[in-house]
Design a protein around this motif. Structure first.
Motif, PDB file in Angstrom:
ATOM      1  N   ALA B 411      -7.582  -6.824  16.264  1.00  0.00           N
ATOM      2  CA  ALA B 411      -6.363  -7.324  16.900  1.00  0.00           C
ATOM      3  C   ALA B 411      -5.172  -7.280  15.959  1.00  0.00           C
ATOM      4  CB  ALA B 411      -6.575  -8.749  17.391  1.00  0.00           C
ATOM      5  N   THR B 412      -5.421  -7.470  14.673  1.00  0.00           N
ATOM      6  CA  THR B 412      -4.295  -7.475  13.740  1.00  0.00           C
ATOM      7  C   THR B 412      -4.020  -6.076  13.193  1.00  0.00           C
ATOM      8  OG1 THR B 412      -5.825  -8.120  11.988  1.00  0.00           O
ATOM      9  CG2 THR B 412      -4.510  -9.868  12.996  1.00  0.00           C
ATOM     10  N   GLY B 413      -4.883  -5.119  13.589  1.00  0.00           N
ATOM     11  CA  GLY B 413      -4.672  -3.769  13.089  1.00  0.00           C
ATOM     12  C   GLY B 413      -3.670  -3.020  13.942  1.00  0.00           C
ATOM     13  N   ALA B 414      -2.780  -2.339  13.299  1.00  0.00           N
ATOM     14  CA  ALA B 414      -1.840  -1.425  13.939  1.00  0.00           C
ATOM     15  C   ALA B 414      -1.253  -1.949  15.252  1.00  0.00           C
ATOM     16  CB  ALA B 414      -2.495  -0.075  14.139  1.00  0.00           C
ATOM     17  N   GLU B 415      -1.266  -1.130  16.300  1.00  0.00           N
ATOM     18  CA  GLU B 415      -0.529  -1.476  17.521  1.00  0.00           C
ATOM     19  C   GLU B 415      -1.108  -2.657  18.282  1.00  0.00           C
ATOM     20  OE1 GLU B 415      -1.438   1.622  16.847  1.00  0.00           O
ATOM     21  OE2 GLU B 415       0.193   3.025  17.275  1.00  0.00           O
ATOM     22  N   SER B 416      -2.400  -2.950  18.064  1.00  0.00           N
ATOM     23  CA  SER B 416      -3.009  -3.930  18.961  1.00  0.00           C
ATOM     24  C   SER B 416      -2.392  -5.321  18.846  1.00  0.00           C
ATOM     25  CB  SER B 416      -4.517  -3.986  18.755  1.00  0.00           C
ATOM     26  OG  SER B 416      -4.794  -3.968  17.386  1.00  0.00           O
ATOM     27  N   VAL B 417      -1.726  -5.611  17.734  1.00  0.00           N
ATOM     28  CA  VAL B 417      -1.094  -6.919  17.633  1.00  0.00           C
ATOM     29  C   VAL B 417      -0.025  -7.096  18.717  1.00  0.00           C
ATOM     30  CG1 VAL B 417       0.671  -6.273  15.966  1.00  0.00           C
ATOM     31  CG2 VAL B 417      -0.171  -8.609  16.013  1.00  0.00           C
ATOM     32  N   MET B 418       0.529  -5.950  19.144  1.00  0.00           N
ATOM     33  CA  MET B 418       1.540  -6.002  20.206  1.00  0.00           C
ATOM     34  C   MET B 418       0.942  -6.538  21.505  1.00  0.00           C
ATOM     35  SD  MET B 418       3.808  -4.793  18.371  1.00  0.00           S
ATOM     36  CE  MET B 418       3.649  -4.050  16.773  1.00  0.00           C
ATOM     37  N   PHE B 428      13.096  -6.745  17.633  1.00  0.00           N
ATOM     38  CA  PHE B 428      12.850  -5.317  17.721  1.00  0.00           C
ATOM     39  C   PHE B 428      12.170  -4.766  16.469  1.00  0.00           C
ATOM     40  CE2 PHE B 428      14.184  -0.866  17.472  1.00  0.00           C
ATOM     41  CZ  PHE B 428      13.645  -0.432  18.669  1.00  0.00           C
ATOM     42  N   GLY B 429      12.667  -5.201  15.322  1.00  0.00           N
ATOM     43  CA  GLY B 429      12.160  -4.691  14.053  1.00  0.00           C
ATOM     44  C   GLY B 429      10.668  -4.918  13.854  1.00  0.00           C
ATOM     45  N   LEU B 430      10.120  -5.891  14.580  1.00  0.00           N
ATOM     46  CA  LEU B 430       8.700  -6.194  14.404  1.00  0.00           C
ATOM     47  C   LEU B 430       7.817  -5.357  15.307  1.00  0.00           C
ATOM     48  CD1 LEU B 430       8.298 -10.045  14.092  1.00  0.00           C
ATOM     49  CD2 LEU B 430       7.973  -8.313  12.348  1.00  0.00           C
ATOM     50  N   ARG B 431       8.441  -4.632  16.246  1.00  0.00           N
ATOM     51  CA  ARG B 431       7.633  -3.923  17.223  1.00  0.00           C
ATOM     52  C   ARG B 431       7.103  -2.594  16.706  1.00  0.00           C
ATOM     53  NH1 ARG B 431      11.707  -5.245  22.126  1.00  0.00           N
ATOM     54  NH2 ARG B 431      11.624  -7.495  21.859  1.00  0.00           N
ATOM     55  N   PHE B 432       6.778  -2.556  15.433  1.00  0.00           N
ATOM     56  CA  PHE B 432       6.202  -1.352  14.864  1.00  0.00           C
ATOM     57  C   PHE B 432       4.877  -1.711  14.209  1.00  0.00           C
ATOM     58  CE2 PHE B 432      10.766  -0.568  14.901  1.00  0.00           C
ATOM     59  CZ  PHE B 432      10.792   0.624  15.605  1.00  0.00           C
ATOM     60  N   PRO B 433       3.919  -0.828  14.282  1.00  0.00           N
ATOM     61  CA  PRO B 433       2.643  -1.129  13.657  1.00  0.00           C
ATOM     62  C   PRO B 433       2.792  -1.324  12.159  1.00  0.00           C
ATOM     63  CG  PRO B 433       2.741   1.158  14.423  1.00  0.00           C
ATOM     64  CD  PRO B 433       3.938   0.470  14.955  1.00  0.00           C
ATOM     65  N   ARG B 434       2.148  -2.315  11.634  1.00  0.00           N
ATOM     66  CA  ARG B 434       2.163  -2.520  10.184  1.00  0.00           C
ATOM     67  C   ARG B 434       0.789  -2.979   9.736  1.00  0.00           C
ATOM     68  NH1 ARG B 434       6.172  -7.076   9.405  1.00  0.00           N
ATOM     69  NH2 ARG B 434       7.226  -5.435   8.291  1.00  0.00           N
ATOM     70  N   LYS B 435       0.536  -2.830   8.455  1.00  0.00           N
ATOM     71  CA  LYS B 435      -0.771  -3.206   7.927  1.00  0.00           C
ATOM     72  C   LYS B 435      -0.781  -4.710   7.677  1.00  0.00           C
ATOM     73  CE  LYS B 435      -3.030   0.113   5.649  1.00  0.00           C
ATOM     74  NZ  LYS B 435      -3.410   1.011   4.545  1.00  0.00           N
ATOM     75  N   PRO B 436      -1.802  -5.426   8.171  1.00  0.00           N
ATOM     76  CA  PRO B 436      -1.817  -6.873   7.966  1.00  0.00           C
ATOM     77  C   PRO B 436      -2.030  -7.234   6.496  1.00  0.00           C
ATOM     78  CG  PRO B 436      -3.866  -6.164   8.971  1.00  0.00           C
ATOM     79  CD  PRO B 436      -2.953  -4.970   8.967  1.00  0.00           C
ATOM     80  N   PHE B 437      -1.622  -8.439   6.173  1.00  0.00           N
ATOM     81  CA  PHE B 437      -1.716  -8.912   4.789  1.00  0.00           C
ATOM     82  C   PHE B 437      -3.140  -8.822   4.255  1.00  0.00           C
ATOM     83  CE2 PHE B 437      -2.668 -12.394   1.858  1.00  0.00           C
ATOM     84  CZ  PHE B 437      -1.779 -12.109   0.832  1.00  0.00           C
ATOM     85  N   HIS B 438      -4.128  -9.205   5.087  1.00  0.00           N
ATOM     86  CA  HIS B 438      -5.487  -9.258   4.538  1.00  0.00           C
ATOM     87  C   HIS B 438      -5.998  -7.876   4.129  1.00  0.00           C
ATOM     88  CE1 HIS B 438      -6.711  -8.560   8.811  1.00  0.00           C
ATOM     89  NE2 HIS B 438      -7.821  -8.066   8.305  1.00  0.00           N
ATOM     90  N   LYS B 439      -5.412  -6.805   4.683  1.00  0.00           N
ATOM     91  CA  LYS B 439      -5.793  -5.461   4.237  1.00  0.00           C
ATOM     92  C   LYS B 439      -4.960  -5.035   3.030  1.00  0.00           C
ATOM     93  CE  LYS B 439      -7.938  -4.050   8.467  1.00  0.00           C
ATOM     94  NZ  LYS B 439      -7.581  -3.808   9.870  1.00  0.00           N
ATOM     95  N   LEU B 440      -3.672  -5.396   3.062  1.00  0.00           N
ATOM     96  CA  LEU B 440      -2.805  -5.068   1.923  1.00  0.00           C
ATOM     97  C   LEU B 440      -3.349  -5.680   0.633  1.00  0.00           C
ATOM     98  CD1 LEU B 440       0.822  -5.643   3.281  1.00  0.00           C
ATOM     99  CD2 LEU B 440      -0.235  -3.458   2.675  1.00  0.00           C
ATOM    100  N   VAL B 441      -3.798  -6.942   0.754  1.00  0.00           N
ATOM    101  CA  VAL B 441      -4.214  -7.656  -0.441  1.00  0.00           C
ATOM    102  C   VAL B 441      -5.498  -7.052  -1.007  1.00  0.00           C
ATOM    103  CG1 VAL B 441      -5.586  -9.536   0.568  1.00  0.00           C
ATOM    104  CG2 VAL B 441      -4.207  -9.982  -1.443  1.00  0.00           C
ATOM    105  N   LYS B 442      -6.339  -6.525  -0.129  1.00  0.00           N
ATOM    106  CA  LYS B 442      -7.566  -5.846  -0.583  1.00  0.00           C
ATOM    107  C   LYS B 442      -7.207  -4.632  -1.428  1.00  0.00           C
ATOM    108  CE  LYS B 442     -11.322  -6.708   2.642  1.00  0.00           C
ATOM    109  NZ  LYS B 442     -11.822  -6.281   3.943  1.00  0.00           N
ATOM    110  N   GLU B 443      -6.224  -3.863  -0.932  1.00  0.00           N
ATOM    111  CA  GLU B 443      -5.794  -2.666  -1.657  1.00  0.00           C
ATOM    112  C   GLU B 443      -5.163  -3.052  -2.985  1.00  0.00           C
ATOM    113  OE1 GLU B 443      -3.229  -0.729   1.133  1.00  0.00           O
ATOM    114  OE2 GLU B 443      -4.874  -0.498   2.581  1.00  0.00           O
ATOM    115  N   ASP B 444      -4.396  -4.153  -2.930  1.00  0.00           N
ATOM    116  CA  ASP B 444      -3.697  -4.649  -4.107  1.00  0.00           C
ATOM    117  C   ASP B 444      -4.695  -5.029  -5.211  1.00  0.00           C
ATOM    118  OD1 ASP B 444      -1.020  -5.289  -5.011  1.00  0.00           O
ATOM    119  OD2 ASP B 444      -1.755  -7.358  -5.166  1.00  0.00           O
ATOM    120  N   ASP B 445      -5.816  -5.609  -4.799  1.00  0.00           N
ATOM    121  CA  ASP B 445      -6.805  -6.089  -5.758  1.00  0.00           C
ATOM    122  C   ASP B 445      -7.629  -4.959  -6.377  1.00  0.00           C
ATOM    123  OD1 ASP B 445      -5.985  -8.652  -5.488  1.00  0.00           O
ATOM    124  OD2 ASP B 445      -7.533  -9.240  -4.045  1.00  0.00           O
TER     125      ASP B 445
END
Lengths: 242, 446
Positions: B411-418, B428-445
């Motif tokens: 649900a939090t992945g890509a378009e499905s959050v919409m 409007f600016g939020l209506r684009f798919p983005r990577k959720p924090f919990h995935k970003l932080v995994k990559e960051d680590d």
């Protein structure tokens, strides 16, 4: 001191940059911070809508994830307030309720941050979110005759180049209210438009606050009115340029 | 997904000019109240004290009611007890008809509104004249109050001017000057006072230690209503009893400051006995559900209310929806709660009218947890079968997603959050798919 970072569902999905800024800021300040994977929602949206029972499961899960930290810190006042004030009645032997702090409280009251933070050379209007003001005590409620204070303002003033202002009716609700925005769409939109207009009237380029849900409502209202004012969570401003 | 309140509020907001005026008018009352509260260093202590006095009195209400009625009887007052609205109306009619009363003048009383006394008496041939100016205006207009302290605030001077012309109260057509209209109302009411056979008041407080009925007005109309006729009736809800003058002093400092932003009402009248030897004074103590509410630990603190109206003035939803958008005759945060206590099934359509911003609780001079009570009423809605189906579906869906990590990730992945966040909420600016924090932080680590 072990700090667990709680990133509420809607911040996770819609405002990942707020989570990243929280992490950056806490690490910059030398805090040992962990983001436990597998967290979702605190249960507030269902409970405020009248379905508190659906929050019980989530509260238990939250307790398991965060029970062993010294502090649970979140960039969201209303989720923090829900954990602090409602969890004790939802689950037995709740440990997290007393440990849950909004990031503004954590920086202001626990770390007592005094040093310089980021740089943000803009005029910024503070959005004092209801649950921050009246449930967590981030600022003195305008209704009360008590000495005036504002922890958000104290922190923002550590940012280089910033010009901090507050709107007329400084802590009137923005009209989001979770499921309220769906059930009472007309009133909600009107409240949002009234609120963003007052922020805009200060001449601010940005609105900042401790809760992305209010900021989402305000951004949508700014678009509806065609106002050129942007919203940024307070951690993004504090961490800006770090 | 709409409720009684949301539908009415939507149509109220269509008139943008009027709704802005409404919001600003009540906000200015809130500001006057703030200015008053700021002048008293002990304001917050007074609120705490007032709350405790009420809690104390309510938890010893049997004792204080007996003390009050005993003292009133010693003063020669006839005390009546009404279990419900029907009994109250019968008692009033009984007293009036046994004295051959044809016309009753009365000061403002929300209790008589609650019991729908006026239509009951009018159907039995008794003319009832409201003497509070606001109440008189809405009585002539055939309306209900839109606010408990300022019942005709929704009307402007042109509305009142035209009404007075139609009713023959004013004699200069087109003259809608407020001072002129007030003067003409005063002249017209003077005639009513002089020709009335009985006078009635409500009560802001009943003093147990003395048996006094205390009425606060700005117009002196309670005094006029009781000083001319020889027969006086005062109606009081059980919860309005307070112990003594020392406690009255606390409430007297808060009621008007909180309600209208004045340091005091112009008149604070104490009625203790019949005004003359051949006169009579009656007090009717009304339960009408109050003892049941007192027995309900989840909602008993609603009985602390002193009806100042400050929760309405501060409520951002009330200011933007008006008194008539609520199904119960008392609107705003206190009205949502009183309506639910009166009939949950009938008035649950007002529960949506709250963002849980808690300004009402913070303003309330007796510290009633108004929003907390609304939150708790919402929890009982599904048991009543009146909850909103699509809201329940939404809540069920969220519950499912938040409890299952796989679903949450999806649900939090890509378009499905919409699909889970209503589109209206999203800029409007939020209506684009983005990577959720919990995935970003995994990559960051990594």
């Amino acid at each position: 001191m072990k700090v667990g970072l709680f990133i509420p569902c809607y911040v996770d999905a819609l405002f990942p940059e707020v989570g990243m800024a929280s992490l950056k800021l806490l690490r910059h300040l030398g805090v040992e911070v962990v983001y436990p994977q597998g967290q979702t929602c605190c249960g507030q949206p269902m409970a405020n809508g009248g379905f508190e029972k659906q929050a019980t499961h989530l509260a238990r899960k939250f307790e398991d994830k965060f029970g062993n930290f010294d502090y649970v810190v979140a960039p969201s006042v209303s989720c923090t307030a829900f954990v602090r004030h409602n969890y004790p009645s939802l689950i037995k032997d709740c440990k997290v309720a007393d440990k849950a702090l909004d990031i503004v409280e954590f920086l202001h009251d626990v770390l007592k941050v005094k040093g310089p933070l980021g740089r943000f050379p803009h005029r910024v209007s503070i959005h004092n979110s209801c649950h921050g003001v009246r449930e967590l005590g981030l600022s003195s409620p305008s209704e009360q005759n008590i000495p005036k204070f504002n922890k958000i303002r104290d922190l923002l003033q550590l940012v280089e180049g910033i010009d901090v202002v507050e709107p007329e009716r400084p802590d009137e609700c923005c009209g989001f209210g979770g499921l309220f925005a769906m059930e009472e769409k007309a009133v909600s939109q009107r409240m949002g438009c009234d609120k963003i207009s007052r922020h805009a009237a200060t001449g601010a380029e940005y609105v900042t606050g401790p809760d992305s849900s209010c900021l989402m409502q305000l951004s949508a209202s700014a678009e509806r009115l065609g106002l050129d004012i942007k919203c940024k969570h307070v951690v993004e401003i504090l961490a800006s340029g770090l | 997904m709409s409720t009684f309140h949301s539908k009415s509020a939507k149509s109220f907001l269509k008139d943008e000019k009027y709704s802005s005026w409404h919001d600003k008018t009540f906000w200015s009352v809130r500001q006057k109240r703030d200015a008053m509260a700021e002048k008293l260093d002990e304001w917050e202590q007074l609120r705490e004290k007032a709350s405790r006095i009420k809690l104390h009195t309510l938890s010893h209400l049997d004792k204080y009611l007996e003390e009050f009625s005993g003292n009133a009887e010693k003063n020669g007052v006839k005390v009546h007890w009404a279990a419900d609205a029907a009994e109250f109306n019968e008692i009033v009619f009984g007293i009036l008809s046994s004295h051959g009363v044809k016309k009753l003048v009365k000061s403002k009383s929300m209790l008589t509104e609650e019991c729908e006394m006026n239509p009951y008496l009018e159907a039995r041939g008794i003319e009832v004249v409201e003497t509070d100016l606001g109440e008189r205006i809405i009585q002539l207009k055939g309306q209900k109050p839109s606010h408990i302290v300022m019942p005709a605030i929704h009307l402007n001077h042109d509305d009142v001017g035209e009404l007075f012309e139609r009713k023959g109260i004013s004699d200069q057509p087109g003259n809608h000057d407020p001072s002129y209209l007030t003067y003409m109302a005063r002249l017209s009411l003077r005639g009513e006072f002089l020709s009335a056979d009985a006078g009635m008041t409500g009560a802001n407080f009943g003093i147990a230690a003395t048996g006094d009925i205390v009425v606060c007005t700005n117009e002196g109309n309670a005094d006029m209503s009781t000083s001319l006729p020889k027969l006086q009736i005062s109606a009081i809800g059980l919860e309005k009893i307070i112990p003594d003058y020392a406690s009255l002093a606390v409430f007297q400092r808060m009621l008007c400051r909180a309600g209208t932003g004045q340091p005091s009402t112009t008149y604070t009248s104490h009625f203790r006995k019949a005004r003359c030897e051949d006169g009579e004074m009656h007090i009717i103590l009304v339960d009408n559900g109050r003892s049941d509410w007192l027995a309900d630990p989840a909602h008993r603190e609603i009985l602390k209310c002193i009806r100042c109206g400050s929760c309405m003035n501060t409520c951002p939803v009330y200011r933007r929806s008006g008194g008539y958008s609520y199904s119960y005759f008392i609107p705003g945060p206190i009205g949502i709660n009183l309506g639910m206590l009166r009939s949950a099934r009938q008035h649950s359509g007002n529960l949506s009218a709250c963002t849980l911003c808690r300004s009402c609780e913070t303003v309330c001079p007796v510290k009633i947890g108004l929003a907390e009570q609304i939150y708790s009423w919402r929890q009982s809605l599904s048991g009543l079968g009146t909850f909103n189906r699509s809201k329940k579906l939404m809540s069920d869906a969220m519950s499912l997603v938040f409890n299952h990590q796989g679903l949450y990730d999806a649900a939090t992945g890509a378009e499905s959050v919409m699909n889970i966040v209503p589109r209206d909420w999203m800029p409007f600016g939020l209506r684009f798919p983005r990577k959720p924090f919990h995935k970003l932080v995994k990559e960051d680590d990594k």
